[in-house]
Design a protein around this motif. Sequence first.
Motif, PDB file in Angstrom:
ATOM      1  N   VAL A 274      -0.062  -7.883  72.713  1.00 43.69           N
ATOM      2  CA  VAL A 274      -1.171  -8.453  71.951  1.00 43.69           C
ATOM      3  C   VAL A 274      -0.705  -8.874  70.561  1.00 43.69           C
ATOM      4  N   ALA A 275       0.210  -8.125  69.993  1.00 41.01           N
ATOM      5  CA  ALA A 275       0.718  -8.455  68.661  1.00 41.01           C
ATOM      6  C   ALA A 275       1.412  -9.812  68.641  1.00 41.01           C
ATOM      7  N   ASP A 276       1.942 -10.233  69.782  1.00 38.55           N
ATOM      8  CA  ASP A 276       2.672 -11.503  69.866  1.00 38.55           C
ATOM      9  C   ASP A 276       1.882 -12.625  70.535  1.00 38.55           C
ATOM     10  N   ASN A 277       0.569 -12.447  70.710  1.00 39.86           N
ATOM     11  CA  ASN A 277      -0.203 -13.441  71.447  1.00 39.86           C
ATOM     12  C   ASN A 277      -1.533 -13.701  70.749  1.00 39.86           C
ATOM     13  N   ASP A 278      -1.772 -14.977  70.422  1.00 38.84           N
ATOM     14  CA  ASP A 278      -3.008 -15.364  69.734  1.00 38.84           C
ATOM     15  C   ASP A 278      -4.080 -15.907  70.669  1.00 38.84           C
ATOM     16  N   ASP A 279      -3.788 -16.006  71.952  1.00 37.33           N
ATOM     17  CA  ASP A 279      -4.754 -16.533  72.919  1.00 37.33           C
ATOM     18  C   ASP A 279      -5.960 -15.591  73.016  1.00 37.33           C
ATOM     19  N   PRO A 280      -7.154 -16.069  72.675  1.00 41.74           N
ATOM     20  CA  PRO A 280      -8.328 -15.185  72.680  1.00 41.74           C
ATOM     21  C   PRO A 280      -8.672 -14.636  74.072  1.00 41.74           C
ATOM     22  N   ASP A 281      -8.440 -15.431  75.110  1.00 41.38           N
ATOM     23  CA  ASP A 281      -8.714 -14.948  76.468  1.00 41.38           C
ATOM     24  C   ASP A 281      -7.754 -13.816  76.843  1.00 41.38           C
ATOM     25  N   PHE A 282      -6.483 -14.000  76.508  1.00 36.34           N
ATOM     26  CA  PHE A 282      -5.485 -12.964  76.770  1.00 36.34           C
ATOM     27  C   PHE A 282      -5.849 -11.689  76.020  1.00 36.34           C
ATOM     28  N   ARG A 283      -6.199 -11.850  74.755  1.00 35.78           N
ATOM     29  CA  ARG A 283      -6.511 -10.692  73.921  1.00 35.78           C
ATOM     30  C   ARG A 283      -7.752  -9.952  74.438  1.00 35.78           C
ATOM     31  N   ALA A 284      -8.761 -10.691  74.867  1.00 36.26           N
ATOM     32  CA  ALA A 284      -9.977 -10.057  75.393  1.00 36.26           C
ATOM     33  C   ALA A 284      -9.660  -9.253  76.652  1.00 36.26           C
ATOM     34  N   ARG A 285      -8.860  -9.836  77.506  1.00 40.61           N
ATOM     35  CA  ARG A 285      -8.473  -9.130  78.736  1.00 40.61           C
ATOM     36  C   ARG A 285      -7.605  -7.905  78.406  1.00 40.61           C
ATOM     37  N   ALA A 286      -6.728  -8.058  77.433  1.00 45.49           N
ATOM     38  CA  ALA A 286      -5.856  -6.955  77.025  1.00 45.49           C
ATOM     39  C   ALA A 286      -6.670  -5.779  76.483  1.00 45.49           C
ATOM     40  N   VAL A 287      -7.713  -6.088  75.714  1.00 42.95           N
ATOM     41  CA  VAL A 287      -8.569  -5.022  75.181  1.00 42.95           C
ATOM     42  C   VAL A 287      -9.183  -4.225  76.327  1.00 42.95           C
ATOM     43  N   LEU A 288      -9.715  -4.920  77.301  1.00 40.67           N
ATOM     44  CA  LEU A 288     -10.342  -4.255  78.440  1.00 40.67           C
ATOM     45  C   LEU A 288      -9.347  -3.380  79.201  1.00 40.67           C
ATOM     46  N   ILE A 289      -8.191  -3.931  79.500  1.00 42.20           N
ATOM     47  CA  ILE A 289      -7.185  -3.191  80.263  1.00 42.20           C
ATOM     48  C   ILE A 289      -6.671  -1.997  79.461  1.00 42.20           C
TER      49      ILE A 289
ATOM     50  N   GLY B 278      -8.171   8.471  73.005  1.00 40.39           N
ATOM     51  CA  GLY B 278      -9.589   8.152  72.869  1.00 40.39           C
ATOM     52  C   GLY B 278      -9.901   7.052  71.872  1.00 40.39           C
ATOM     53  N   ALA B 279     -11.168   7.011  71.478  1.00 43.10           N
ATOM     54  CA  ALA B 279     -11.681   5.935  70.628  1.00 43.10           C
ATOM     55  C   ALA B 279     -10.981   5.850  69.274  1.00 43.10           C
ATOM     56  N   SER B 280     -10.567   6.991  68.728  1.00 41.41           N
ATOM     57  CA  SER B 280      -9.869   6.952  67.436  1.00 41.41           C
ATOM     58  C   SER B 280      -8.363   6.801  67.628  1.00 41.41           C
ATOM     59  N   GLY B 281      -7.947   6.640  68.864  1.00 44.66           N
ATOM     60  CA  GLY B 281      -6.530   6.466  69.190  1.00 44.66           C
ATOM     61  C   GLY B 281      -6.296   5.156  69.913  1.00 44.66           C
ATOM     62  N   THR B 282      -5.565   5.223  71.011  1.00 43.29           N
ATOM     63  CA  THR B 282      -5.139   4.013  71.709  1.00 43.29           C
ATOM     64  C   THR B 282      -6.285   3.254  72.370  1.00 43.29           C
ATOM     65  N   LYS B 283      -7.352   3.941  72.726  1.00 43.32           N
ATOM     66  CA  LYS B 283      -8.477   3.247  73.351  1.00 43.32           C
ATOM     67  C   LYS B 283      -9.172   2.331  72.349  1.00 43.32           C
ATOM     68  N   GLY B 284      -9.271   2.773  71.124  1.00 46.08           N
ATOM     69  CA  GLY B 284     -10.025   2.022  70.124  1.00 46.08           C
ATOM     70  C   GLY B 284      -9.208   1.192  69.157  1.00 46.08           C
ATOM     71  N   GLU B 285      -7.902   1.348  69.175  1.00 45.13           N
ATOM     72  CA  GLU B 285      -7.063   0.645  68.198  1.00 45.13           C
ATOM     73  C   GLU B 285      -5.840   0.018  68.852  1.00 45.13           C
ATOM     74  N   PHE B 286      -5.257  -0.907  68.154  1.00 45.73           N
ATOM     75  CA  PHE B 286      -3.991  -1.522  68.577  1.00 45.73           C
ATOM     76  C   PHE B 286      -2.895  -1.017  67.634  1.00 45.73           C
ATOM     77  N   ASP B 287      -2.643   0.269  67.688  1.00 49.13           N
ATOM     78  CA  ASP B 287      -1.700   0.914  66.787  1.00 49.13           C
ATOM     79  C   ASP B 287      -0.552   1.487  67.619  1.00 49.13           C
ATOM     80  N   GLU B 288       0.605   0.848  67.524  1.00 44.95           N
ATOM     81  CA  GLU B 288       1.758   1.274  68.307  1.00 44.95           C
ATOM     82  C   GLU B 288       2.203   2.686  67.935  1.00 44.95           C
ATOM     83  N   ALA B 289       2.036   3.054  66.675  1.00 42.80           N
ATOM     84  CA  ALA B 289       2.408   4.403  66.244  1.00 42.80           C
ATOM     85  C   ALA B 289       1.566   5.458  66.968  1.00 42.80           C
ATOM     86  N   LYS B 290       0.293   5.163  67.174  1.00 41.94           N
ATOM     87  CA  LYS B 290      -0.563   6.111  67.916  1.00 41.94           C
ATOM     88  C   LYS B 290      -0.130   6.192  69.375  1.00 41.94           C
TER      89      LYS B 290
END
Length: 133
Positions: A42-57, A100-112
């Motif tokens: 996701v960090a390397d892709n600006d396509d909104p459709d890709f990003r929306a699908r990535a969030v869900l997955i 969970g929500a404050s971790g990988t489910k809710g954020e795009f934080d590679e460190a988490k």
Amino acid sequence: MRIRDLFTIETVSAHCDLPCGVYDPAQARIEAESVKAIIKKVADNDDPDFRARAVLIKEQRSELVKHHLWVLWTDYFKPPHFEKYPNLHTLFNEATKLAGASGTKGEFDEAKADELLAKIDEIDKIFKETKQA
């Protein structure tokens, strides 16, 4: 006479939901690695459709991490394990929160995602020790 009086009802119990040997933290690890890979893509892709699908997955995979960890926590590990490894409850709690929500489910934080993988590795180490006992 009631119909239930005609039958003997026996109480049964089992030590787990699945046959012995099915449990393995590898299931949680595979899903967590998938979450980390999605975060990187996701960090390397600006396509909104890709990003929306990535969030869900990513959210689905994070939920699967939690599920696999909860199964280990509640079904595989028993009181003697928690006595021998007093940090085990805390370890599972921290790992599931990282998924969970404050971790990988809710954020795009590679460190988490890395923290989550490290917690799963700690759980796996204890798991392997208990399997050898």
